[in-house]
Design an enzyme around this catalytic site. Structure first.
Site, PDB file in Angstrom:
ATOM      1  N   SER A 242       0.163   1.516   4.152  1.00 13.05           N
ATOM      2  CA  SER A 242      -0.521   0.288   4.554  1.00 13.05           C
ATOM      3  C   SER A 242      -1.954   0.307   4.044  1.00 13.05           C
ATOM      4  O   SER A 242      -2.432   1.316   3.541  1.00 13.05           O
ATOM      5  CB  SER A 242      -0.519   0.173   6.074  1.00 13.05           C
ATOM      6  OG  SER A 242      -1.310   1.227   6.602  1.00 13.05           O
ATOM      7  N   LYS A 243      -2.634  -0.803   4.191  1.00 10.13           N
ATOM      8  CA  LYS A 243      -4.032  -0.903   3.750  1.00 10.13           C
ATOM      9  C   LYS A 243      -4.877   0.191   4.397  1.00 10.13           C
ATOM     10  O   LYS A 243      -5.767   0.753   3.782  1.00 10.13           O
ATOM     11  CB  LYS A 243      -4.606  -2.277   4.115  1.00 10.13           C
ATOM     12  CG  LYS A 243      -4.150  -3.378   3.169  1.00 10.13           C
ATOM     13  CD  LYS A 243      -5.296  -3.788   2.234  1.00 10.13           C
ATOM     14  CE  LYS A 243      -4.810  -4.267   0.888  1.00 10.13           C
ATOM     15  NZ  LYS A 243      -3.878  -5.380   0.935  1.00 10.13           N
ATOM     16  N   ARG A 244      -4.579   0.481   5.658  1.00 10.67           N
ATOM     17  CA  ARG A 244      -5.386   1.490   6.346  1.00 10.67           C
ATOM     18  C   ARG A 244      -5.085   2.891   5.845  1.00 10.67           C
ATOM     19  O   ARG A 244      -5.879   3.801   5.989  1.00 10.67           O
ATOM     20  CB  ARG A 244      -5.139   1.434   7.858  1.00 10.67           C
ATOM     21  CG  ARG A 244      -5.994   0.403   8.551  1.00 10.67           C
ATOM     22  CD  ARG A 244      -5.872   0.527  10.064  1.00 10.67           C
ATOM     23  NE  ARG A 244      -6.159   1.874  10.513  1.00 10.67           N
ATOM     24  CZ  ARG A 244      -5.436   2.525  11.427  1.00 10.67           C
ATOM     25  NH1 ARG A 244      -4.385   1.952  11.951  1.00 10.67           N
ATOM     26  NH2 ARG A 244      -5.778   3.724  11.808  1.00 10.67           N
TER      27      ARG A 244
END
Ligand code: GLU
Length: 463
Positions: A242-244
């Protein structure tokens, strides 16, 4: 001669998954003294942007993955694709199909109603003795590949092992649209052929394309490369990246203060191993790298490990290099480099405990900026007991030799005279010099500054 390629679609950043594919393709070529080719797959005009091309080039440059040929752009190779399609029509390995979208939809609906897998039924596929439908006036056909009807298409995937697909599973792929533009899988095939690619190393989201690509290569009489499909990378949490958790541009790792050698070393271990080795240089990696030690299971991102590697490479890094980078970051923050203490001396001391260049920059900005401690910290550490000790030490400091060992001796002497423990002096000194209590050892901190500056800052704190 080994020839590998990295073939990104410029629809976004170079993210961690793409960077790992690029690194493995690059390393395989380097290991075999072969060639590494960069190809930009920009035929999806709606989604490709020049900014994304630049972001990919920047990311590769930052990682040091230099290519030997290219970048080649698919949009500049249209004439070549069209020429190959013409050859295939001529040879009978491709044919025009005039089925309209409505017809295809009806075909699909009927197949679904019969519980069959929807597939093109071959109505425009020429066969000996078969009568084709009448060509509609003024219609432009798509071009379909004449996929073999029987048998299997198989390859020994260098990561996943043997994969076999029955040709009955594959229908006749559209290789050119009605407007004449070639489709994705076809361009990849022509490129891999023309560019003499010997090993295709790519993400396993392309496994389904491989049997089709192999069939087309064979129809063209082109050599079939070996394939290595890399498993996906999961985030820290075991979920899809994910982006995180890493699904960001590699350049964001630069922004966040990671060194390219740390990121390279980290990426190398995402799905590949050499025994228990965790820390190795690029040269070592190239010497060791092969496709036999790539795990077919998914790799998991681990931010802590990346931080640990980065801390390791910061300690190894040349101070002048780190200082230059910290100065660049200070300038981006519009913080002036006052030279007191020098950025070189700050990085030399702080790199022993920092995980990122951002932390080093924070330290430089803080020490040079002479921040004031909070009232709370002052009340806690600057008391009726510690004030006279600090004042006495200030007097000693005015005459001591200016090196860590002498300063350390002076510290201990002052503490002994006052029968006090280290924090009684170290904490107020940290507040005076850094405005906070989290710093490296206090004798080394003092020695970072010129004597006059230390005396000035102590006077300032004592008020
Ligand atoms: N352009 C494809 C992608 O970015 C890669 C195609 C390939 O490696 O064959 O996913």
């Amino acid at each position: 001669m080994v020839r590998t390629r990295f073939a990104p679609s410029p629809t976004g950043f170079l993210h961690i998954g793409g960077a790992r594919t690029a690194l493995f393709s690059w390393a395989f070529a380097r290991h075999h003294q072969g060639q590494f080719i960069l190809r930009i797959e920009d035929t999806d005009l709606a989604r490709s942007t020049p900014e994304a091309v630049q972001a990919i080039l920047d990311g590769m440059k930052w990682l040091g993955l230099e290519h030997d040929e290219g970048p080649f752009y698919q949009t500049q190779r249209m004439d070549r694709y069209k020429a190959v399609i013409a050859q295939m029509l001529e040879a009978g390995t491709a044919y025009p199909c005039y089925a309209t979208p409505e017809e295809l939809e009806a075909m699909r609906a009927e197949q679904m109603a019969r519980n069959e897998k929807p597939r093109y039924d071959g109505r425009w596929r020429p066969e000996p003795g078969k009568e084709l439908p009448v060509v509609p006036v003024g219609a432009s056909p798509v071009i379909r590949f004449r996929n073999p009807l029987d048998g299997v298409v198989a390859w020994d995937d260098l990561v996943k092992g043997r994969i076999e697909i029955s040709n009955r599973e594959l229908d006749d792929l559209i290789i050119a649209r009605a407007d004449g533009t070639p489709t994705y899988n076809f361009c990849v095939v022509v490129d891999d052929w023309d560019m003499g690619i010997t090993q295709v190393i790519r993400g396993d989201d392309h496994v389904n394309n491989t049997p089709r690509q192999i069939n087309i290569l064979q129809a063209l009489g082109a050599p079939v490369p070996q394939y290595a499909h890399l498993s996906m990378i999961l985030g820290d949490d075991g979920q899809k990246l994910s982006k995180r958790h890493g699904a960001v541009s590699v350049m964001q790792y630069d922004d966040e203060g990671y060194l390219p050698e740390a990121v390279n070393n980290y990426l190398a271990r995402l799905g590949w191993s050499h025994g228990d080795d965790e820390v190795f240089s690029r040269e070592q990696f190239v010497e060791w790298f092969d496709l036999n030690h790539i795990t077919p299971s998914a790799a998991q991102f681990n931010t802590q490990k990346l931080n640990w590697l980065n801390a390791h490479y910061l300690k190894q890094a040349d101070n002048a290099r780190l200082a230059a980078d910290v100065r660049r970051r200070l300038a981006l923050r519009e913080a002036r480099d006052t030279g007191v203490p020098t950025v070189e001396s700050i990085v030399a001391l702080y790199k022993e405990r920092a995980q990122t260049l951002v932390e080093l920059t924070d330290a430089a900005e803080q020490l040079q900026g002479h921040p004031q401690p909070s009232d709370e910290l002052k009340t806690q550490h600057l008391t009726d007991i510690t004030r006279p000790i600090l004042a006495a030490f200030r007097t000693t400091l005015a005459n001591v030799a200016w090196d860590v060992a002498a300063i350390s001796t002076a510290l201990k002497a002052t503490l002994a005279e006052h029968a006090a423990k280290m924090p009684a002096l170290a904490m107020p000194l940290r507040l005076a010099l850094a405005g906070q209590t989290q710093t490296p050892s206090v004798d080394a901190l003092i020695a970072l500054f010129p004597r006059e500056e230390v005396l000035k800052r102590i006077d300032h704190l004592l008020g």
